[in-house]
Design a protein around this motif. Sequence first.
Motif, PDB file in Angstrom:
ATOM      1  N   PRO A  94      11.607  12.699  12.512  1.00  0.00           N
ATOM      2  CA  PRO A  94      11.978  11.827  11.388  1.00  0.00           C
ATOM      3  C   PRO A  94      11.511  12.359  10.037  1.00  0.00           C
ATOM      4  O   PRO A  94      12.186  12.168   9.022  1.00  0.00           O
ATOM      5  CB  PRO A  94      11.289  10.496  11.732  1.00  0.00           C
ATOM      6  CG  PRO A  94      11.126  10.527  13.212  1.00  0.00           C
ATOM      7  CD  PRO A  94      10.853  11.953  13.548  1.00  0.00           C
ATOM      8  N   ALA A  95      10.369  13.044  10.019  1.00  0.00           N
ATOM      9  CA  ALA A  95       9.907  13.646   8.770  1.00  0.00           C
ATOM     10  C   ALA A  95      10.858  14.755   8.336  1.00  0.00           C
ATOM     11  O   ALA A  95      11.096  14.943   7.137  1.00  0.00           O
ATOM     12  CB  ALA A  95       8.490  14.192   8.930  1.00  0.00           C
ATOM     13  N   PHE A  96      11.412  15.504   9.285  1.00  0.00           N
ATOM     14  CA  PHE A  96      12.391  16.529   8.937  1.00  0.00           C
ATOM     15  C   PHE A  96      13.599  15.918   8.234  1.00  0.00           C
ATOM     16  O   PHE A  96      14.164  16.523   7.312  1.00  0.00           O
ATOM     17  CB  PHE A  96      12.850  17.262  10.200  1.00  0.00           C
ATOM     18  CG  PHE A  96      11.884  18.306  10.702  1.00  0.00           C
ATOM     19  CD1 PHE A  96      10.788  18.689   9.951  1.00  0.00           C
ATOM     20  CD2 PHE A  96      12.080  18.913  11.935  1.00  0.00           C
ATOM     21  CE1 PHE A  96       9.897  19.646  10.408  1.00  0.00           C
ATOM     22  CE2 PHE A  96      11.206  19.873  12.398  1.00  0.00           C
ATOM     23  CZ  PHE A  96      10.115  20.241  11.639  1.00  0.00           C
ATOM     24  N   SER A 216       2.163  13.300   5.511  1.00  0.00           N
ATOM     25  CA  SER A 216       0.863  12.650   5.641  1.00  0.00           C
ATOM     26  C   SER A 216       0.840  11.706   6.829  1.00  0.00           C
ATOM     27  O   SER A 216      -0.122  11.683   7.610  1.00  0.00           O
ATOM     28  CB  SER A 216       0.532  11.886   4.353  1.00  0.00           C
ATOM     29  OG  SER A 216      -0.621  11.085   4.515  1.00  0.00           O
ATOM     30  N   ALA A 217       1.905  10.916   6.976  1.00  0.00           N
ATOM     31  CA  ALA A 217       1.969   9.976   8.098  1.00  0.00           C
ATOM     32  C   ALA A 217       1.967  10.717   9.427  1.00  0.00           C
ATOM     33  O   ALA A 217       1.262  10.335  10.373  1.00  0.00           O
ATOM     34  CB  ALA A 217       3.212   9.100   7.967  1.00  0.00           C
ATOM     35  N   TRP A 218       2.766  11.804   9.507  1.00  0.00           N
ATOM     36  CA  TRP A 218       2.799  12.561  10.758  1.00  0.00           C
ATOM     37  C   TRP A 218       1.448  13.211  11.054  1.00  0.00           C
ATOM     38  O   TRP A 218       0.979  13.191  12.198  1.00  0.00           O
ATOM     39  CB  TRP A 218       3.883  13.635  10.696  1.00  0.00           C
ATOM     40  CG  TRP A 218       3.904  14.468  11.945  1.00  0.00           C
ATOM     41  CD1 TRP A 218       4.449  14.134  13.151  1.00  0.00           C
ATOM     42  CD2 TRP A 218       3.329  15.773  12.117  1.00  0.00           C
ATOM     43  NE1 TRP A 218       4.253  15.146  14.065  1.00  0.00           N
ATOM     44  CE2 TRP A 218       3.578  16.159  13.459  1.00  0.00           C
ATOM     45  CE3 TRP A 218       2.645  16.645  11.275  1.00  0.00           C
ATOM     46  CZ2 TRP A 218       3.149  17.379  13.967  1.00  0.00           C
ATOM     47  CZ3 TRP A 218       2.221  17.867  11.774  1.00  0.00           C
ATOM     48  CH2 TRP A 218       2.472  18.223  13.107  1.00  0.00           C
ATOM     49  N   ALA A 219       0.803  13.757  10.032  1.00  0.00           N
ATOM     50  CA  ALA A 219      -0.452  14.478  10.241  1.00  0.00           C
ATOM     51  C   ALA A 219      -1.545  13.582  10.804  1.00  0.00           C
ATOM     52  O   ALA A 219      -2.389  14.036  11.577  1.00  0.00           O
ATOM     53  CB  ALA A 219      -0.913  15.108   8.924  1.00  0.00           C
ATOM     54  N   VAL A 220      -1.521  12.306  10.435  1.00  0.00           N
ATOM     55  CA  VAL A 220      -2.559  11.390  10.894  1.00  0.00           C
ATOM     56  C   VAL A 220      -2.085  10.537  12.069  1.00  0.00           C
ATOM     57  O   VAL A 220      -2.847   9.734  12.606  1.00  0.00           O
ATOM     58  CB  VAL A 220      -3.039  10.497   9.733  1.00  0.00           C
ATOM     59  CG1 VAL A 220      -2.084   9.350   9.472  1.00  0.00           C
ATOM     60  CG2 VAL A 220      -4.468   9.994   9.953  1.00  0.00           C
ATOM     61  N   GLY A 221      -0.798  10.697  12.465  1.00  0.00           N
ATOM     62  CA  GLY A 221      -0.291   9.964  13.606  1.00  0.00           C
ATOM     63  C   GLY A 221       0.169   8.554  13.310  1.00  0.00           C
ATOM     64  O   GLY A 221       0.218   7.707  14.209  1.00  0.00           O
TER      65      GLY A 221
END
Length: 294
Positions: A94-96, A216-221
């Motif tokens: 989704p980030a992509f 940022s959201a993906w990096a922290v889960g």
Amino acid sequence: MAATGLPRTTRTDLARVTESLEMLAPRWSVWTLMTLAERPLRYVEIRSQLSWLHSGQLNPRLRRLTDSGLIQRTEHGPRHVTYSLTARATELLPAFTVIAAWGDEHLEKKLVRNARTGEMEPERIPAAQNVEDTIALISPRHTTPILWALKARGAASAKALAAEAMPTYGLPAVYLPLDRLVADGLVVNRSTATGVGEYQLSATGRALAPVFQSLSAWAVGRPLETTGAHPLWGQAPSSDRTVSGPWLTTQTRIPAPAAPTAPTAAPAWRGGDLFSHQAPARPLTVSPAGGPRR
């Protein structure tokens, strides 16, 4: 403007995002991940979809992404190995989509003639290429820390940015990444009343908010739906645009060939997804200078 150093929690967040960008920045990494988005594939199947890559390029990419925990290699038996996305990589997709949308809106496109209508229109760039080019734009060393420092400050001198974004380097070292950011149209340099140059984000730079929010959201889960609450990039960017100069990131970007269309080599993503070459829903206005170049 008074110094407003990033809070410790924001610095930790920045470190995670920077590490994520470093993981994804090597060329063809995004293409490889997106090729595996639908189902596990054998090596020959991956090669058929990324036919412009030879083994010397694909093998190291698969190994690196496997070591990074984004691809899983599964041995089913003698000479039967498949590659698939890990759960962590699936959460990245989704980030992509968010990153591809920024690239489609802000990166330069050539004007090409439509074979059916004869009209000139912006070229259609595969979304995987938009993602890779956007990441290549913001992943060079010190680039993201400078952008985050400018977002926090609003405006800052080169000296202040060197102290905050590059504290272990001398002042002269900050000018190379700053000059590149100005040339790429993400930062503007304006003289103050005292004649001292002051840097701030351009409208295009501020529009990176969704990109950094999603990373940022993906990096922290965290779920992507929480991105709007980001303490630094949560405010909506301005809608105006800043014309940029040449795209000066250190990676040379060579557009990938179109994805193969043969039935045995169909792209993993279906119509309307990230591999889509469909025309955008609305016409794009492209100035002669374009946006940051690919």
